[in-house]
Design an enzyme around this catalytic site. Structure first.
Site, PDB file in Angstrom:
ATOM      1  N   SER A   1      41.774  42.197  13.001  1.00 24.92           N
ATOM      2  CA  SER A   1      41.048  43.211  12.271  1.00 24.92           C
ATOM      3  C   SER A   1      39.439  42.363  12.806  1.00 24.92           C
ATOM      4  O   SER A   1      39.341  41.414  13.385  1.00 24.92           O
ATOM      5  CB  SER A   1      41.104  42.787  10.874  1.00 24.92           C
TER       6      SER A   1
ATOM      7  N   TYR B   1      41.819  37.626   3.081  1.00 22.48           N
ATOM      8  CA  TYR B   1      42.110  38.684   4.006  1.00 22.48           C
ATOM      9  C   TYR B   1      41.441  38.336   5.520  1.00 22.48           C
ATOM     10  O   TYR B   1      42.083  38.314   6.467  1.00 22.48           O
ATOM     11  CB  TYR B   1      41.617  39.927   3.729  1.00 22.48           C
TER      12      TYR B   1
HETATM   13  N1  LIG Z   1      42.797  50.352   7.863  1.00 23.61           N
HETATM   14  C1  LIG Z   1      41.881  49.349   8.324  1.00 23.61           C
HETATM   15  O1  LIG Z   1      40.693  49.495   7.835  1.00 23.61           O
HETATM   16  C2  LIG Z   1      42.334  48.224   9.296  1.00 23.61           C
HETATM   17  C3  LIG Z   1      41.307  47.662   9.743  1.00 23.61           C
HETATM   18  C4  LIG Z   1      41.578  46.494  10.661  1.00 23.61           C
HETATM   19  C5  LIG Z   1      42.962  46.016  10.567  1.00 23.61           C
HETATM   20  N2  LIG Z   1      43.888  46.607   9.860  1.00 23.61           N
HETATM   21  C6  LIG Z   1      45.132  45.985   9.723  1.00 23.61           C
HETATM   22  O2  LIG Z   1      46.025  46.809  10.281  1.00 23.61           O
HETATM   23  C7  LIG Z   1      47.234  46.841   9.874  1.00 23.61           C
HETATM   24  C8  LIG Z   1      47.944  48.145   9.250  1.00 23.61           C
HETATM   25  O3  LIG Z   1      47.097  48.672   8.194  1.00 23.61           O
HETATM   26  P1  LIG Z   1      46.898  50.102   7.841  1.00 23.61           P
HETATM   27  O4  LIG Z   1      45.566  50.509   7.832  1.00 23.61           O
HETATM   28  O5  LIG Z   1      47.800  51.014   8.725  1.00 23.61           O
HETATM   29  O6  LIG Z   1      47.376  50.152   6.337  1.00 23.61           O
HETATM   30  P2  LIG Z   1      48.722  50.929   5.504  1.00 23.61           P
HETATM   31  O7  LIG Z   1      48.580  52.267   5.737  1.00 23.61           O
HETATM   32  O8  LIG Z   1      48.242  50.569   3.937  1.00 23.61           O
HETATM   33  O9  LIG Z   1      49.821  50.206   6.200  1.00 23.61           O
HETATM   34  C9  LIG Z   1      50.439  48.830   5.677  1.00 23.61           C
HETATM   35  C10 LIG Z   1      51.739  48.822   6.249  1.00 23.61           C
HETATM   36  O10 LIG Z   1      52.229  47.471   5.841  1.00 23.61           O
HETATM   37  C11 LIG Z   1      53.663  47.722   5.111  1.00 23.61           C
HETATM   38  N3  LIG Z   1      53.969  46.682   4.342  1.00 23.61           N
HETATM   39  C12 LIG Z   1      53.246  46.225   3.369  1.00 23.61           C
HETATM   40  N4  LIG Z   1      53.787  45.425   2.534  1.00 23.61           N
HETATM   41  C13 LIG Z   1      54.938  44.966   3.334  1.00 23.61           C
HETATM   42  C14 LIG Z   1      55.941  44.122   3.165  1.00 23.61           C
HETATM   43  N5  LIG Z   1      55.812  43.229   2.288  1.00 23.61           N
HETATM   44  N6  LIG Z   1      56.910  44.064   4.138  1.00 23.61           N
HETATM   45  C15 LIG Z   1      57.056  44.898   5.060  1.00 23.61           C
HETATM   46  N7  LIG Z   1      55.980  45.718   5.246  1.00 23.61           N
HETATM   47  C16 LIG Z   1      55.008  45.838   4.422  1.00 23.61           C
HETATM   48  C17 LIG Z   1      53.588  48.971   4.641  1.00 23.61           C
HETATM   49  O11 LIG Z   1      54.641  49.614   4.301  1.00 23.61           O
HETATM   50  P3  LIG Z   1      55.528  49.455   2.798  1.00 23.61           P
HETATM   51  O12 LIG Z   1      54.519  49.677   1.968  1.00 23.61           O
HETATM   52  O13 LIG Z   1      56.403  50.938   3.195  1.00 23.61           O
HETATM   53  O14 LIG Z   1      56.081  48.191   2.885  1.00 23.61           O
HETATM   54  C18 LIG Z   1      52.424  49.906   5.448  1.00 23.61           C
HETATM   55  O15 LIG Z   1      53.326  50.543   6.447  1.00 23.61           O
HETATM   56  C19 LIG Z   1      47.252  45.786   8.741  1.00 23.61           C
HETATM   57  O16 LIG Z   1      47.611  44.653   9.047  1.00 23.61           O
HETATM   58  C20 LIG Z   1      45.462  45.815   8.382  1.00 23.61           C
HETATM   59  O17 LIG Z   1      45.174  44.468   7.918  1.00 23.61           O
HETATM   60  C21 LIG Z   1      43.809  47.924   9.075  1.00 23.61           C
END
Ligand SMILES: NC(=O)c1ccc[n+]([C@@H]2O[C@H](COP(=O)([O-])OP(=O)(O)OC[C@H]3O[C@@H](n4cnc5c(N)ncnc54)[C@H](OP(=O)(O)O)[C@@H]3O)[C@@H](O)[C@H]2O)c1
Length: 257
Positions: free
Chosen positions: A135, A148
């Site tokens: 990130s 985070y």
């Molecule tokens: N959105 C942003 O602004 C942003 C920016 C920079 C980086 N990121 C990073 O990108 C990645 C994806 O984020 P996103 O935006 O796609 O968020 P998201 O839509 O909330 O997706 C998060 C994913 O992680 C899975 N997850 C959560 N807890 C878990 C567990 N205990 N075991 C296995 N899987 C788990 C969730 O699936 P389940 O709930 O079904 O387990 C979901 O598929 C993350 O690492 C986040 O830090 C996001």
């Protein structure tokens, strides 16, 4: 059997990786889709043209990671691409948040990502690729999002080191460092706190972030930073002392509250 492994495939960025890889990855025969919510994974699997295996795993649980390891040992696949997207963030002041939710971020964002990477590498050969979701929070400590941001600094550091270590084996590692992306991430992240309003102006769409990340990984880039605003932030964090930048961020926060 050539496979692609995607963690966090039930939502947001991971789900979009599955969609775009489904269109572009011809040499992959099967997708392994990992997250906790089986129904979401099954729905996604039903929409893909590739064969997909749904693996409902909680990657913070030792026994679930062990199940994945046993499956690798049994199937002995060739992993062409590993995409580690499982992760979450909780905003709010460190001392005011639940301890378990904070250590949970370390368990998932750092430990589980490390385990998945470690377990997959023996099944990778030349031209295999690893994409790690870091990130832009990795670039600078973030008061109000401290654990985070620290967890993402870990992901960035680990990925850059592995990129060097694995270069000789022809395995490419890319750390993807987007700023805010429009996904359900914020539903959980903003439960106890809010992000800087200025960051909301920099929010981008998930399809563009994933397209850029796949392009960067294909070109062997070690770090992928999407959007001019976040590239400018990255540059600032390289050029200016972090103490100075943190003081500026503190002033912006004070103005907003
Ligand atoms: N959105 C942003 O602004 C942003 C920016 C920079 C980086 N990121 C990073 O990108 C990645 C994806 O984020 P996103 O935006 O796609 O968020 P998201 O839509 O909330 O997706 C998060 C994913 O992680 C899975 N997850 C959560 N807890 C878990 C567990 N205990 N075991 C296995 N899987 C788990 C969730 O699936 P389940 O709930 O079904 O387990 C979901 O598929 C993350 O690492 C986040 O830090 C996001």
């Amino acid at each position: 059997m050539n496979i692609a492994v995607i963690t966090g495939a039930s939502s947001g960025i991971g789900k979009e990786f599955a969609r775009q890889m489904d269109e572009g990855l011809r040499r992959v025969e099967e997708f392994w889709l990992i997250a906790r919510r089986k129904d979401q994974l099954e729905e996604l699997a039903g929409k893909l043209s590739h064969r997909a295996r749904v693996l409902p795993l909680d990657l913070t649980l030792r026994e679930d990671v062990k199940r994945f390891h046993l499956l690798l040992q049994k199937e002995k696949p060739q992993i062409r691409l590993l995409v580690n997207c499982s992760g979450y963030g909780i905003m709010g002041n460190f001392a005011g948040l639940e301890l378990e939710e904070q250590t949970g971020m370390i368990d998932l964002n750092c430990r589980a990502l490390t385990e998945m990477t470690y377990l997959c590498i023996p099944y990778m050969k030349r031209k295999s690729r690893i994409i790690q979701l870091a990130s832009s929070a990795a670039f600078l400590p973030q008061p109000g999002f401290a654990v985070y941001a620290a967890s993402k600094s870990y992901v960035l550091s680990l990925s850059r080191a592995l990129s060097e270590e694995l270069a000789g084996r022809g395995i490419r590692v890319t750390a993807v460092c987007p700023g805010p992306v429009r996904t359900p991430f914020f539903d959980r992240a903003e439960r106890d706190g809010t992000t800087l309003a200025i960051k909301k102006y920099a929010i981008v769409e998930v399809d563009a972030v994933v397209r850029d990340a796949l392009r960067a990984s294909g070109r062997g880039k070690t770090v992928c930073v999407y959007s001019p605003a976040i590239r400018a932030f990255h540059l600032l964090c390289k050029v200016f002392p972090h103490g100075w930048l943190l003081a500026v961020v503190g002033k912006i926060k004070a103005k907003e509250s």
